[in-house]
Design a protein around this motif. Structure first.
Motif, PDB file in Angstrom:
ATOM      1  N   ASP A 169       0.809  -1.068   0.014  1.00  0.00           N
ATOM      2  CA  ASP A 169      -0.007  -0.013   0.126  1.00  0.00           C
ATOM      3  C   ASP A 169       0.729   1.366   0.091  1.00  0.00           C
ATOM      4  OD1 ASP A 169       0.787  -0.361   2.388  1.00  0.00           O
ATOM      5  OD2 ASP A 169      -0.887   0.005   3.742  1.00  0.00           O
ATOM      6  N   THR A 203      -6.774  -2.836  -1.968  1.00  0.00           N
ATOM      7  CA  THR A 203      -7.844  -2.367  -1.242  1.00  0.00           C
ATOM      8  C   THR A 203      -7.674  -1.723   0.176  1.00  0.00           C
ATOM      9  OG1 THR A 203      -9.157  -4.529  -1.979  1.00  0.00           O
ATOM     10  CG2 THR A 203     -10.109  -3.250  -0.066  1.00  0.00           C
ATOM     11  N   LYS A 204      -6.637  -1.935   0.559  1.00  0.00           N
ATOM     12  CA  LYS A 204      -6.097  -1.250   1.914  1.00  0.00           C
ATOM     13  C   LYS A 204      -5.750   0.093   1.802  1.00  0.00           C
ATOM     14  CE  LYS A 204      -4.249  -1.561   6.376  1.00  0.00           C
ATOM     15  NZ  LYS A 204      -4.994  -1.965   7.649  1.00  0.00           N
ATOM     16  N   ALA A 205      -5.207   0.306   0.384  1.00  0.00           N
ATOM     17  CA  ALA A 205      -4.793   1.567  -0.176  1.00  0.00           C
ATOM     18  C   ALA A 205      -6.099   2.425  -0.789  1.00  0.00           C
ATOM     19  CB  ALA A 205      -3.836   1.573  -0.992  1.00  0.00           C
ATOM     20  N   LYS A 206      -7.010   1.912  -0.641  1.00  0.00           N
ATOM     21  CA  LYS A 206      -8.603   2.605  -1.241  1.00  0.00           C
ATOM     22  C   LYS A 206      -8.433   2.830  -2.519  1.00  0.00           C
ATOM     23  CE  LYS A 206      -9.699   4.786   3.007  1.00  0.00           C
ATOM     24  NZ  LYS A 206      -9.056   3.931   3.902  1.00  0.00           N
ATOM     25  N   GLN A 207      -7.659   1.715  -3.365  1.00  0.00           N
ATOM     26  CA  GLN A 207      -7.612   1.621  -5.068  1.00  0.00           C
ATOM     27  C   GLN A 207      -8.679   0.678  -5.331  1.00  0.00           C
ATOM     28  OE1 GLN A 207      -5.461   3.957  -6.531  1.00  0.00           O
ATOM     29  NE2 GLN A 207      -5.348   4.625  -4.366  1.00  0.00           N
ATOM     30  N   ASP A 208      -9.120   0.993  -6.777  1.00  0.00           N
ATOM     31  CA  ASP A 208      -9.986   0.112  -7.273  1.00  0.00           C
ATOM     32  C   ASP A 208      -9.174  -0.755  -8.350  1.00  0.00           C
ATOM     33  OD1 ASP A 208     -11.756  -1.238  -8.945  1.00  0.00           O
ATOM     34  OD2 ASP A 208     -12.973   0.623  -9.580  1.00  0.00           O
ATOM     35  N   GLU A 232     -12.965  -3.031  11.552  1.00  0.00           N
ATOM     36  CA  GLU A 232     -12.232  -1.830  11.549  1.00  0.00           C
ATOM     37  C   GLU A 232     -10.909  -2.003  11.515  1.00  0.00           C
ATOM     38  OE1 GLU A 232     -13.262   0.811  14.857  1.00  0.00           O
ATOM     39  OE2 GLU A 232     -15.443   0.922  14.210  1.00  0.00           O
ATOM     40  N   GLN A 234      -9.385  -4.128   9.665  1.00  0.00           N
ATOM     41  CA  GLN A 234      -8.996  -4.482   8.198  1.00  0.00           C
ATOM     42  C   GLN A 234      -7.682  -5.668   8.120  1.00  0.00           C
ATOM     43  OE1 GLN A 234      -8.551  -0.658   6.292  1.00  0.00           O
ATOM     44  NE2 GLN A 234     -10.476  -0.712   5.663  1.00  0.00           N
TER      45      GLN A 234
END
Length: 288
Positions: A169, A203-208, A232, A234
């Protein structure tokens, strides 16, 4: 007797099927892989026994780690023989950059020999596993890393192997509005440097993952099937037990260029054999 008309009709139907459901033909579904980092403690104690157990649980493909000219302290030919005895293939293995952690068998030290070893046992991919905190730095440093990766990719190509980079990430912490991961993608030769995407860390890095695939088609031949739990914190969890929609992402596997995937769970709540059993059961019932 099959007539030419029958043959053409059948071919047309098959082609239509490919257009309707291209994801069904994007990768070889008979291979379900395991990144052996998941069972690293077992590998440290008993390499032959661990590989036998992994095969017994239904995995037929593994991704290993290479260090100082060996796989888990085992010479390449001997390790390949153990794989063969258990009907396992090893398309890929992980390596370190070697800028911070000095030692043979890294990208910056002894890479020619590492590539020779990989090719000699039929390995198809050599993957830079991660970058230590000291090996990351600024975007300019990532541009330098891209040069190193291109050179590593050239060496791999000569040996008949493909170079890849595996994300976490930290590559998605912006600098001047840009992600280091994008810097790597943009400054490496797309034929010499491919990517192994880790779905948990994306996903952890808020990427698609789907958006990334759409933007860089064909760059992602290897995937880590790693799930994120619903808490929470994750945390890592078994495939199918968390929040990642693997089925949706796999629908884009052909565009990604997916060839092999590997289950990986960095931390397991108990014996990792129990976790990887749960993961492969879910994959067999829902994804392949």
């Amino acid at each position: 007797m099959t007539t030419r008309r029958d043959f053409l009709r059948t071919s047309a139907l098959i082609s239509a099927g490919l257009l309707v459901a291209p994801q069904l033909f994007a990768y070889d579904k008979k291979y379900i892989g395991l990144q052996l980092y998941t069972v690293r403690d077992h590998m440290a104690k008993d390499v032959p026994g661990t590989l036998a157990k992994v095969a017994q649980l239904g995995y037929n493909s593994v991704e290993a780690s290479y260090s100082a000219g060996k796989y888990y302290g085992t010479e390449p030919k001997a390790f390949a023989e153990l794989l063969k005895q258990n009907d396992l293939i090893m398309p890929s293995s992980h390596y370190l950059l070697g800028e911070d952690m000095k030692g043979p068998g890294t990208i910056l030290n002894g890479w020619d020999k590492a590539a020779e070893d990989a090719a000699s046992i039929g390995q198809k991919y050599m993957v830079c596993a991660w970058l230590s905190p000291k090996e990351r730095g600024s975007l300019d440093h990532y541009k330098k890393l891209a040069e190193d990766f291109n050179k590593a990719g050239e060496t791999c190509k000569k040996a008949g192997v493909q170079f890849c980079y595996h994300n976490h990430d930290f590559e998605f912490v912006q600098e001047d509005g840009k992600y280091p991961y994008e810097t790597l993608l943009e400054n490496t030769d797309k034929s010499l440097v491919k990517m192994e995407i880790d779905l948990y860390w994306l996903t952890k890095a808020k990427q698609d993952p789907v958006a990334l695939i759409e933007k860089h088609p064909g760059r992602f031949p290897l995937w880590h099937m790693k799930d994120m739990d619903k808490t929470e914190k994750q945390m890592f969890t078994e495939v199918g037990n968390g929040v990642i929609d693997f089925k949706k992402i796999l629908e884009h596997s052909k565009k990604a260029g997916l060839k092999y995937f590997f289950v990986e769970q960095d931390v397991c709540p108990g014996d990792p054999y129990n976790s990887i059993t749960q993961s492969i059961d879910y994959i067999k019932k829902n994804l392949v």
